[in-house]
Design a protein around this motif. Structure first.
Motif, mmCIF file in Angstrom:
data_model
loop_
_atom_site.group_PDB
_atom_site.id
_atom_site.type_symbol
_atom_site.label_atom_id
_atom_site.label_comp_id
_atom_site.label_asym_id
_atom_site.label_seq_id
_atom_site.Cartn_x
_atom_site.Cartn_y
_atom_site.Cartn_z
ATOM 1 N N PHE A 126 1.039 -24.354 12.890
ATOM 2 C CA PHE A 126 0.735 -22.981 12.481
ATOM 3 C C PHE A 126 -0.001 -22.293 13.626
ATOM 4 N N THR A 127 0.759 -21.886 14.636
ATOM 5 C CA THR A 127 0.185 -21.336 15.854
ATOM 6 C C THR A 127 -0.199 -19.859 15.699
ATOM 7 N N ASN A 128 -0.900 -19.375 16.706
ATOM 8 C CA ASN A 128 -1.299 -17.968 16.698
ATOM 9 C C ASN A 128 -0.086 -17.048 16.735
ATOM 10 N N ASN A 129 0.993 -17.481 17.407
ATOM 11 C CA ASN A 129 2.223 -16.676 17.439
ATOM 12 C C ASN A 129 2.823 -16.517 16.047
ATOM 13 N N ILE A 130 2.787 -17.585 15.256
ATOM 14 C CA ILE A 130 3.302 -17.514 13.889
ATOM 15 C C ILE A 130 2.458 -16.564 13.056
ATOM 16 N N VAL A 131 1.146 -16.648 13.214
ATOM 17 C CA VAL A 131 0.238 -15.768 12.480
ATOM 18 C C VAL A 131 0.503 -14.312 12.852
ATOM 19 N N ASN A 132 0.661 -14.037 14.138
ATOM 20 C CA ASN A 132 0.918 -12.661 14.583
ATOM 21 C C ASN A 132 2.260 -12.137 14.065
ATOM 22 N N PHE A 133 3.265 -13.003 14.064
ATOM 23 C CA PHE A 133 4.571 -12.591 13.545
ATOM 24 C C PHE A 133 4.485 -12.243 12.061
ATOM 25 N N LEU A 134 3.795 -13.091 11.290
ATOM 26 C CA LEU A 134 3.640 -12.829 9.858
ATOM 27 C C LEU A 134 2.824 -11.571 9.616
ATOM 28 N N CYS A 135 1.861 -11.309 10.491
ATOM 29 C CA CYS A 135 1.063 -10.082 10.405
ATOM 30 C C CYS A 135 1.960 -8.856 10.490
ATOM 31 N N THR A 136 2.850 -8.828 11.487
ATOM 32 C CA THR A 136 3.745 -7.677 11.656
ATOM 33 C C THR A 136 4.816 -7.629 10.571
ATOM 34 N N LEU A 137 5.262 -8.804 10.118
ATOM 35 C CA LEU A 137 6.261 -8.850 9.055
ATOM 36 C C LEU A 137 5.701 -8.273 7.757
ATOM 37 N N ILE A 138 4.484 -8.667 7.413
ATOM 38 C CA ILE A 138 3.842 -8.154 6.197
ATOM 39 C C ILE A 138 3.576 -6.662 6.323
ATOM 40 N N GLY A 139 3.121 -6.236 7.503
ATOM 41 C CA GLY A 139 2.899 -4.802 7.730
ATOM 42 C C GLY A 139 4.189 -4.010 7.577
ATOM 43 N N GLY A 140 5.277 -4.526 8.146
ATOM 44 C CA GLY A 140 6.569 -3.849 8.039
ATOM 45 C C GLY A 140 7.085 -3.790 6.617
ATOM 46 N N ILE A 141 6.934 -4.897 5.877
ATOM 47 C CA ILE A 141 7.392 -4.942 4.484
ATOM 48 C C ILE A 141 6.579 -3.990 3.615
ATOM 49 N N ILE A 142 5.263 -3.975 3.823
ATOM 50 C CA ILE A 142 4.396 -3.073 3.054
ATOM 51 C C ILE A 142 4.787 -1.614 3.308
ATOM 52 N N GLY A 143 4.928 -1.257 4.583
ATOM 53 C CA GLY A 143 5.286 0.121 4.925
ATOM 54 C C GLY A 143 6.652 0.515 4.394
ATOM 55 N N GLY A 144 7.658 -0.330 4.652
ATOM 56 C CA GLY A 144 9.013 -0.036 4.186
ATOM 57 C C GLY A 144 9.123 -0.048 2.673
ATOM 58 N N GLY A 145 8.437 -0.989 2.036
ATOM 59 C CA GLY A 145 8.483 -1.101 0.576
ATOM 60 C C GLY A 145 7.887 0.105 -0.118
ATOM 61 N N PHE A 146 6.717 0.546 0.328
ATOM 62 C CA PHE A 146 6.080 1.705 -0.280
ATOM 63 C C PHE A 146 6.866 2.982 0.011
ATOM 64 N N TYR A 147 7.490 3.047 1.187
ATOM 65 C CA TYR A 147 8.305 4.213 1.523
ATOM 66 C C TYR A 147 9.488 4.331 0.557
ATOM 67 N N LEU A 148 10.171 3.218 0.305
ATOM 68 C CA LEU A 148 11.300 3.234 -0.623
ATOM 69 C C LEU A 148 10.847 3.597 -2.032
ATOM 70 N N TRP A 149 9.670 3.122 -2.410
ATOM 71 C CA TRP A 149 9.141 3.411 -3.750
ATOM 72 C C TRP A 149 8.793 4.898 -3.872
ATOM 73 N N LEU A 150 8.264 5.477 -2.807
ATOM 74 C CA LEU A 150 7.845 6.888 -2.845
ATOM 75 C C LEU A 150 9.009 7.859 -2.886
ATOM 76 N N ILE A 151 10.121 7.499 -2.209
ATOM 77 C CA ILE A 151 11.246 8.447 -2.146
ATOM 78 C C ILE A 151 12.176 8.320 -3.346
ATOM 79 N N HIS A 152 11.947 7.313 -4.213
ATOM 80 C CA HIS A 152 12.792 7.175 -5.389
ATOM 81 C C HIS A 152 12.041 7.585 -6.651
#
Length: 262
Positions: free
Chosen positions: A236-262
């Protein structure tokens, strides 16, 4: 015009190797990341990428000696590796590729939110470590030494919000988004991604104990002595942690955007 921007990406990648912001492999990876971002989101997307890359690179070098653990035995650093580039920009690269084929505005939000999370995490780490007070560990519920994963400080928290806010505000003006609420959404996504990074680091990243100086560290060798592993997973390296950080950020942003426009 396209050749001008592509040439600019090549020039900046070469310059990054020269100034040791990137390794050669890291530079090649950054080139293809920048190329797909340009093809998908245009020169405005390159500005978002540039804001993250330039500020993170400069902050890493800013007061480097003060932030480094002089007793830790580390390999000489020649810049960010290909793995580090993908850890911070892989989700944004995937969003750019998906946008090329699907042409949905949600991928722009995912792209920007991922970089907001990366920016928040980098600013929190590079600025927070300069705090005069000891950080607080969210898992162990006590003050710990600076630089340990899972440790938070007020300075680092404000830096994270500021980093995400720069990405969110830049996106709002560059792409002339319809609602100012999009800035708040991107800041929120970036900050949540950063907090996810903190929690994942606290629970899963490796930590060691130095029997010489009696301090906790993330280095396998400290004070020229092999340290004792306290907990964490080697994979569980720092690279994995950083990737998951951006993945969660992207999912949160995209998910809420889809929820707001529908």
């Amino acid at each position: 015009m396209d050749s001008f921007f592509i040439g600019g990406i090549i020039f900046l990648c070469i310059l990054s190797v020269h100034y040791r912001f990137l390794t050669i492999k890291g530079s090649i990876t950054a080139f293809f990341t920048g190329l797909f971002i340009f093809l998908s989101f245009g020169w405005k997307g390159l500005i978002i990428l540039g804001l993250f890359f330039l500020t993170s690179s400069l902050l890493t070098k800013w007061k480097k000696k003060q932030k480094q653990d002089g007793e830790a035995c580390e390999e000489e650093r020649y810049g960010r590796t290909a793995g580090q580039v993908l850890a911070n920009g892989g989700v944004a690269l995937a969003a750019a590729i998906f946008h090329l084929f699907l042409k949905d505005s949600v991928w722009l939000v995912v792209f920007v939110s991922a970089f907001a999370a990366a920016m928040a995490d980098t600013w929190a780490s590079e600025i927070g470590i300069l705090s005069k007070k000891q950080p607080f560990h969210i898992k162990e519920w006590r003050k710990v030494d600076k630089g340990l994963s899972g440790a938070v400080s007020w300075l680092g928290t404000f830096a994270a919000i500021a980093g995400a806010a720069i990405i969110g505000t830049s996106c709002y003006y560059l792409y002339q988004l319809e609602s100012v609420h999009m800035i708040i959404l991107i800041i929120f996504a970036g900050f949540i991604g950063n907090m996810a990074d903190t929690f994942l680091g606290a629970w899963f990243e490796q930590r060691f104990y130095c029997s010489v100086c009696k301090k906790e560290t993330e280095a396998a060798f400290h004070c020229k002595t092999k340290t004792v592993k306290v907990y964490g997973f080697s994979w569980f390296t720092n690279n994995i942690v950083n990737f998951l950080c951006t993945l969660i950020g992207g999912i949160i942003g995209g998910g809420f955007y889809l929820w707001l426009i529908h």
